[in-house]
Design a protein around this motif. Structure first.
Motif, short mmCIF file in Angstrom:
data_model
loop_
_atom_site.label_atom_id
_atom_site.label_comp_id
_atom_site.label_asym_id
_atom_site.label_seq_id
_atom_site.Cartn_x
_atom_site.Cartn_y
_atom_site.Cartn_z
N THR A 1 28.62 37.79 -1.46
CA THR A 1 30.04 37.87 -1.78
C THR A 1 30.22 38.53 -3.13
O THR A 1 29.51 38.20 -4.10
CB THR A 1 30.66 36.46 -1.85
N GLU B 1 34.62 32.07 0.08
CA GLU B 1 35.15 33.39 0.45
C GLU B 1 36.61 33.33 0.89
O GLU B 1 37.38 34.25 0.61
CB GLU B 1 34.30 33.99 1.56
N ASN B 2 37.02 32.24 1.55
CA ASN B 2 38.42 32.19 1.98
C ASN B 2 39.37 32.11 0.79
O ASN B 2 40.50 32.64 0.84
CB ASN B 2 38.67 31.04 2.97
N SER C 1 33.47 40.07 -5.90
CA SER C 1 34.90 40.14 -6.18
C SER C 1 35.13 40.96 -7.44
O SER C 1 34.30 40.95 -8.36
CB SER C 1 35.49 38.74 -6.35
N ASN D 1 33.45 40.08 1.56
CA ASN D 1 32.84 38.85 2.08
C ASN D 1 32.01 39.15 3.32
O ASN D 1 32.38 39.99 4.14
CB ASN D 1 33.92 37.82 2.40
N ASN D 2 30.88 38.45 3.44
CA ASN D 2 29.94 38.69 4.55
C ASN D 2 29.63 37.45 5.36
O ASN D 2 28.80 37.50 6.26
CB ASN D 2 28.64 39.27 3.99
N VAL E 1 37.83 41.70 -2.93
CA VAL E 1 36.78 40.84 -2.39
C VAL E 1 36.05 41.56 -1.27
O VAL E 1 36.64 42.32 -0.49
CB VAL E 1 37.37 39.51 -1.86
N THR F 1 31.79 29.99 3.11
CA THR F 1 33.05 30.54 3.62
C THR F 1 34.29 29.76 3.26
O THR F 1 35.37 30.34 3.12
CB THR F 1 33.00 30.68 5.15
#
Length: 300
Positions: free
Chosen positions: A136, A77-78, A138, A95-96, A93, A49
């Motif tokens: 993830t 992810e951030n 993108s 994100n999970n 994106v 993350t």
């Protein structure tokens, strides 16, 4: 973890003292079946993350000259979420977050250890596997340039000695226990991080040498699948409560903590992965964690 262990030991001492006052009708034995949830598998939530993983290669400009900093082997992810906002959606994106797992448990439990009814021992088998998170993706202008999927599975065989404090009718109890376990398991990450296509399709804008995603890896990482495993012995403890719901059946709730970790090695399978990280990589493998479990004890 050490703070939790200290609290667990204090709990055992407290309950052991109180258990001597509890009513007993005689020792019993059970077969246990449990289902639980475990969060932040392998303690990789921070990597997934917010941290990512730096590549071993430097960032370069469009001419291939080193400009400073390092490329990314794993994107956090951030970072991708921030780029999505910065680029007004050009960089997409999905994100999970961290991995979440389901835990299956079966075991045998016997009260009356050392002739003391309030003492018990238990031997169990746990299997945990990922059921959510750790994925993830993108896109840039609709092209999926990044896909990172994390995996996890582990076995553990914990053994416990503990103490129960029963109510007056002997049909409900709270308990604490500690012990040791054998463990075997691991995690992996697979996917693609295609910095090459970004550099060629969006020169100066996105990808290596561009204004956005300048730290994308080149050569690109394609269809990588690296796995790390470990096995060994660790410590464990649990706290729980059980109550009788049928003539031979008891419902239980418990929190189990497994302390199991080792150093695993894995080999990269793609040229881009080997260039970004190394042909052979060593990384910590955390098999343990905390499991919140509900289950059923069948009295034998």
């Amino acid at each position: 973890m050490l703070k939790s262990l200290h609290i667990g030991i204090m709990g055992i001492v407290f309950v052991a003292t109180a258990a001597g006052l509890s009513a007993q009708t005689g020792p019993r034995s059970y077969v246990n079946f449990g289902l639980g949830g475990q969060f932040d598998l392998a303690q990789l939530g921070g990597t997934i993350t917010k941290d990512g993983l730096d590549s071993s290669r430097p960032v370069t400009n469009a001419q291939g000259n080193v400009t400073g900093g390092t490329q990314q082997a794993i994107y956090a992810e951030n970072t991708l979420v921030a780029l999505n906002r910065t680029s007004n959606g050009l960089i997409g994106v999905k994100n999970n977050g961290a991995m979440t797992g389901i835990n299956f448990n079966v075991g045998y439990e016997k009260e009356g250890l050392f002739g003391i009814n309030s003492l018990f021992y238990r031997v169990s088998v746990n299997y945990t596997t990922k059921v959510a998170g750790g994925y993830t993706t993108s896109t840039v202008a609709g092209y999926k340039w990044l896909e990172q999927e994390w995996s996890y599975s582990a076995w553990s065989v914990p053994a416990y000695i503990g103490v129960k404090m029963f109510n007056a009718s002997n049909d409900t109890a709270v308990y604490v226990a500690g012990g040791a376990n054998y463990f075997k398991g691991g995690w992996g990450v697979a996917g693609t991080v295609d910095g090459d296509t970004l550099r060629n399709a969006f020169p100066g804008l996105v990808g290596p040498g561009g204004a956005l995603l300048s730290d994308a890896p080149t050569p690109g990482i394609y269809k990588e699948n690296i796995k790390f495993g470990a096995s060994g012995f660790g410590l464990n403890w649990l706290v729980g409560a059980q109550t009788k719901v049928a003539e031979k059946g008891h419902l239980f709730f418990e929190l189990e903590t497994i302390l199991s970790a080792g150093m695993g090695t894995g080999g990269t399978s793609s040229p881009g992965g080997a260039a970004a990280i190394a042909p052979i990589v060593a990384y910590p493998v955390v098999v343990g964690g905390q499991t919140y479990r509900v289950g059923y004890k069948l009295e034998l």
